[in-house]
Each structure stands twice: as structure tokens, then as C-alpha cells.
Design an enzyme around this catalytic site. Structure first.
Site, PDB file in Angstrom:
ATOM      1  N   ASN A 110      32.650  24.011  41.642  1.00 59.81           N
ATOM      2  CA  ASN A 110      31.559  24.839  42.157  1.00 59.81           C
ATOM      3  C   ASN A 110      31.237  25.940  41.159  1.00 59.81           C
ATOM      4  O   ASN A 110      32.104  26.404  40.406  1.00 59.81           O
ATOM      5  CB  ASN A 110      31.928  25.428  43.525  1.00 59.81           C
ATOM      6  CG  ASN A 110      32.656  26.760  43.413  1.00 59.81           C
ATOM      7  OD1 ASN A 110      32.029  27.804  43.234  1.00 59.81           O
ATOM      8  ND2 ASN A 110      33.985  26.726  43.514  1.00 59.81           N
ATOM      9  N   PHE A 114      29.067  33.788  44.048  1.00 59.57           N
ATOM     10  CA  PHE A 114      29.105  34.778  45.138  1.00 59.57           C
ATOM     11  C   PHE A 114      27.802  34.803  45.930  1.00 59.57           C
ATOM     12  O   PHE A 114      27.261  35.871  46.250  1.00 59.57           O
ATOM     13  CB  PHE A 114      29.408  36.179  44.602  1.00 59.57           C
ATOM     14  CG  PHE A 114      30.860  36.435  44.287  1.00 59.57           C
ATOM     15  CD1 PHE A 114      31.846  35.528  44.607  1.00 59.57           C
ATOM     16  CD2 PHE A 114      31.232  37.614  43.652  1.00 59.57           C
ATOM     17  CE1 PHE A 114      33.178  35.774  44.316  1.00 59.57           C
ATOM     18  CE2 PHE A 114      32.561  37.875  43.355  1.00 59.57           C
ATOM     19  CZ  PHE A 114      33.537  36.958  43.680  1.00 59.57           C
ATOM     20  N   SER A 172      37.131  34.637  40.319  1.00 60.27           N
ATOM     21  CA  SER A 172      36.096  33.614  40.308  1.00 60.27           C
ATOM     22  C   SER A 172      35.536  33.464  38.897  1.00 60.27           C
ATOM     23  O   SER A 172      35.205  34.460  38.250  1.00 60.27           O
ATOM     24  CB  SER A 172      34.960  33.978  41.261  1.00 60.27           C
ATOM     25  OG  SER A 172      33.863  33.101  41.079  1.00 60.27           O
ATOM     26  N   ASN A 174      32.684  32.194  38.195  1.00 57.52           N
ATOM     27  CA  ASN A 174      31.254  31.923  38.301  1.00 57.52           C
ATOM     28  C   ASN A 174      30.368  33.159  38.278  1.00 57.52           C
ATOM     29  O   ASN A 174      29.155  33.062  38.422  1.00 57.52           O
ATOM     30  CB  ASN A 174      30.989  31.119  39.582  1.00 57.52           C
ATOM     31  CG  ASN A 174      31.746  29.816  39.582  1.00 57.52           C
ATOM     32  OD1 ASN A 174      31.765  29.102  38.579  1.00 57.52           O
ATOM     33  ND2 ASN A 174      32.407  29.509  40.688  1.00 57.52           N
ATOM     34  N   THR A 175      30.972  34.332  38.152  1.00 59.29           N
ATOM     35  CA  THR A 175      30.223  35.564  37.960  1.00 59.29           C
ATOM     36  C   THR A 175      30.585  36.108  36.591  1.00 59.29           C
ATOM     37  O   THR A 175      31.761  36.350  36.311  1.00 59.29           O
ATOM     38  CB  THR A 175      30.553  36.597  39.053  1.00 59.29           C
ATOM     39  OG1 THR A 175      30.143  36.075  40.326  1.00 59.29           O
ATOM     40  CG2 THR A 175      29.834  37.905  38.803  1.00 59.29           C
ATOM     41  N   LYS A 210      43.669  38.227  44.504  1.00 66.61           N
ATOM     42  CA  LYS A 210      43.558  36.801  44.180  1.00 66.61           C
ATOM     43  C   LYS A 210      43.339  36.637  42.685  1.00 66.61           C
ATOM     44  O   LYS A 210      42.422  37.222  42.112  1.00 66.61           O
ATOM     45  CB  LYS A 210      42.395  36.153  44.952  1.00 66.61           C
ATOM     46  CG  LYS A 210      42.380  34.626  44.845  1.00 66.61           C
ATOM     47  CD  LYS A 210      41.426  34.026  45.847  1.00 66.61           C
ATOM     48  CE  LYS A 210      41.542  32.502  45.882  1.00 66.61           C
ATOM     49  NZ  LYS A 210      40.692  31.907  46.930  1.00 66.61           N
ATOM     50  N   ASN A 239      43.051  31.031  42.310  1.00 65.51           N
ATOM     51  CA  ASN A 239      41.664  30.613  42.445  1.00 65.51           C
ATOM     52  C   ASN A 239      41.458  29.314  41.655  1.00 65.51           C
ATOM     53  O   ASN A 239      42.426  28.665  41.254  1.00 65.51           O
ATOM     54  CB  ASN A 239      40.737  31.719  41.927  1.00 65.51           C
ATOM     55  CG  ASN A 239      39.394  31.739  42.638  1.00 65.51           C
ATOM     56  OD1 ASN A 239      38.822  30.693  42.922  1.00 65.51           O
ATOM     57  ND2 ASN A 239      38.885  32.928  42.907  1.00 65.51           N
TER      58      ASN A 239
END
Length: 352
Positions: A110, A114, A172, A174-175, A210, A239
Site C-alpha cells: 500500500n 495517511f 509509514s 508512504n509520507t 510504532k 510497520n
């Protein structure tokens, strides 16, 4: 898995993964998904950072990003549920498509970024829940925020009174530049501000951190030191990963975070290293690639007080939660433990 659940999964796998996920949430809210209620036994009752859990199997953040299915999830057999990530302001996330099934690998990639409704929309949903199960919120920062540390503190201040624990998500992929917050200096500043905010709450709650599975041993050691120094109550390991080792699916080339079965060994090694570093000084939550009771038990023996799952449900359904809890109970009994807590860390050296 019931025949009806198997049929539903088969139909969902015929459509776009993100659309399928939205339909799964709707089905859960409509009562069309398994809801066995509290699944527990005296052997599985445990404590995680002052939280009393009926069993140590939780739902990881990301499944219910916007807290729209809290009560059904509380009846799905989990010992605790984590929702989010939630940011101060709503944001759409990255362009679609941004979720990919890797069926051959029992995995997913993915790159959501966010996407969520924002804390003003989510807070009333948290407050309106009827269930009494343990509920956590994954805290996030807006992509365009000039002060991401402040974002985490703002979400906690706004939503803290309605939850039982909060997770600082700096892992994450993805940011852009979010994982930079895992550096020692930036992380110390961030956690100090979040802990100060937590301490001002009328009912102070545990704060978890996390982390990513792609840290070096030196980075992991620094992170553990900062977490302990700042008063974090638990670490969630881990994660998603940026690694693509050993994948067979055509979607392996997609950018984003990889979750599911291929992450199991990597994330469990990080978990065991953390346990070796901090021993019993801080509880750990094991996440990554759990698809069976045996996987959950391996995480516990590697050092986890509790575990979380998500991706495996894409392939095995929501009933997997209850199946893992019952299977874990049998494994604990088989090995002669009176309580699951006695098994924590008994096999961590196997992963070093």
C-alpha cells in the site's frame, strides 16, 4: 472460515482491492461478518502497559482508518483494536491505485499516504462507541504540515479522552520524510511533546511507538534508548517494509509498504533484537506476517506481550482473529504455561 465468508472473500478478490476493503467495512457494519464476541480464556488474559486484555491478539491500525466500525470490531474476537492513522486535518492521501494484493505471496503493498477524515470527524465516532473493549488510535501528521511533531500532539489532545492508548506512527513509508522522525534527535523531541500532552489529559493513557522493520542494529539501539528515556509505554514492531526480497507477484514492482507473510521473519528479528535490548523494561507488540496461531506464538516467544494482525485477513477472513486466539490458547496449554505471559521471550535467542 464459514462457506459464506469464503464466498464473500472470493467475490471481493474479483474487484479493486481498495474498493473491496470499503465493501468489507460496510459488510462488517451491516452484521454480515463473523462477530463471535469476546474470545478469551484464563490462560490468555494478559496486561499490556496497564491495559487488561482478554486475549493478546489485536487488530492493527489501517483496517478501520476512520473509526467507522468500532462496535462490530469489538465483537470480532480481538483482545484490542487500533484504528487510524488520523491526522489533524483531513487529507486524501496518494493517488489511486494505491493498494495491491500479492496473492501468490500472501501479501499486500500500500501507498495510501495517511488518507483519513481528520480528527474533527473521527473524534465523535470514538466518543459514540457502545462497546467497552480496549481501543487505540494511531496518530499521524499531515503531509504538508510545517511541524509534524505538533500534529501528533494535537491529535492526541483532541482524541485522547475517547481512547485507551495512542500510537505514535513514525514508520509509514508512504509520507515523504516521515521515517526521518525515527532519528534519535527528532524522535526525542517528538516523543517528549507527545508524552507531555498525554500527561495533561484528565485520564492519562499509555503511548506506544510504532517502528519500521528496515532499521540497522545501531538505529534500533538508539531508538530503544530514546523510547525508554522519554517514557514510552510500549513499542510496536513493526510497520511495513520497503524490501521486495523473494516476491513472486507481478505487483512486486509497486512502490509502497509491503505487509503480509513475507514480512514475518524480518519483523520478528527486529522484535527479538528489541527484546534483547530492553528485556522486561518495556512491553513489545509483535506485528508483521501473522497468519496463524503458530505465527502469533512465535512472536510472543520472540518477545511480544501482544500481537496485531491485518493483512492475513485479506486472504483468510475476519474469522481468522478467533481462530488464532483459540489456537494460541491450545499452544500455551500444550507447553504447560498457566498464562501466556510466561511464554514471552522464551525463544528470542532463536532469532538473533
Amino acid at each position: 472460515m464459514t462457506p459464506l465468508e469464503r464466498l464473500g472473500l472470493g467475490l471481493l478478490h474479483r474487484i479493486d482491492p481498495e474498493t473491496a476493503h470499503g465493501l468489507a467495512i460496510r459488510a462488517l457494519r451491516a452484521g454480515l461478518a463473523p462477530q463471535p464476541g469476546n474470545v478469551a480464556s484464563p490462560r490468555l488474559r494478559t496486561t499490556l502497559a496497564s491495559l487488561s486484555l482478554p486475549n493478546p491478539v489485536g487488530l492493527a491500525a489501517g483496517f478501520d482508518k476512520n473509526a467507522t466500525a468500532l462496535d462490530p470490531l469489538a465483537r470480532a474476537g480481538f483482545g484490542f483494536v487500533e484504528v487510524g492513522a488520523v491526522t489533524p486535518r483531513p487529507q486524501p492521501g496518494n493517488p489511486r491505485p494505491r493498494l495491491f494484493r500479492l496473492t501468490e505471496d500472501r501479501a499486500a503493498i500500500n501507498r495510501f499516504g495517511f488518507n483519513n477524515d481528520g480528527m474533527e470527524a473521527v473524534a465523535p465516532r470514538l466518543a459514540a462507541r457502545k462497546g467497552t473493549g480496549i481501543l487505540g488510535l494511531n496518530l499521524g501528521a499531515n503531509k504538508d504540515s510545517p511541524d509534524r511533531s505538533e500534529d501528533y500532539a494535537r491529535v492526541l489532545a483532541h482524541c485522547g479522552p475517547m481512547i485507551d492508548f495512542a500510537t505514535v506512527n513514525v514508520s509509514s513509508p508512504n509520507t515523504e520524510k516521515l521515517r526521518d522522525l525515527q532519528g534519535a534527535a527528532a524522535l526525542r523531541d517528538l516523543l517528549t511533546r507527545v508524552i507531555e500532552t498525554r500527561n495533561w489529559l484528565k485520564r492519562p493513557i499509555p503511548v506506544f511507538l510504532k517502528i519500521a522493520p528496515d532499521l540497522t542494529d545501531a538505529e534500533l539501539a538508539d531508538l530503544a534508548t530514546v523510547a525508554m528515556d522519554t517514557g514510552v509505554d510500549a513499542i510496536i514492531a513493526t510497520n511495513t517494509t520497503l524490501s521486495r526480497d523473494g516476491l513472486a507477484s507481478r505487483h512486486r514492482i509497486e512502490t509502497g509498504g509491503l505487509s503480509g507473510a513475507p514480512l514475518f521473519e524480518r519483523s520478528t528479528r527486529v522484535l527479538a533484537r528489541l527484546y534483547d535490548l530492553i528485556g522486561g523494561d518495556m512491553p513489545l507488540v509483535g506485528v508483521g506476517g501473522i497468519g496463524s496461531a503458530e505465527d502469533a506464538y512465535a512472536k510472543i516467544r520472540a518477545g511480544a506481550t501482544a500481537v496485531q494482525l491485518y493483512t492475513a485477513m485479506i486472504f483468510k477472513g475476519l474469522s481468522l482473529a478467533g481462530d488464532i486466539v483459540r489456537g494460541l490458547d491450545a499452544l500455551v496449554e500444550r507447553d504447560g504455561y498457566s498464562n501466556v505471559s510466561e511464554a514471552v521471550g522464551t525463544g528470542y535467542k532463536d532469532w538473533l
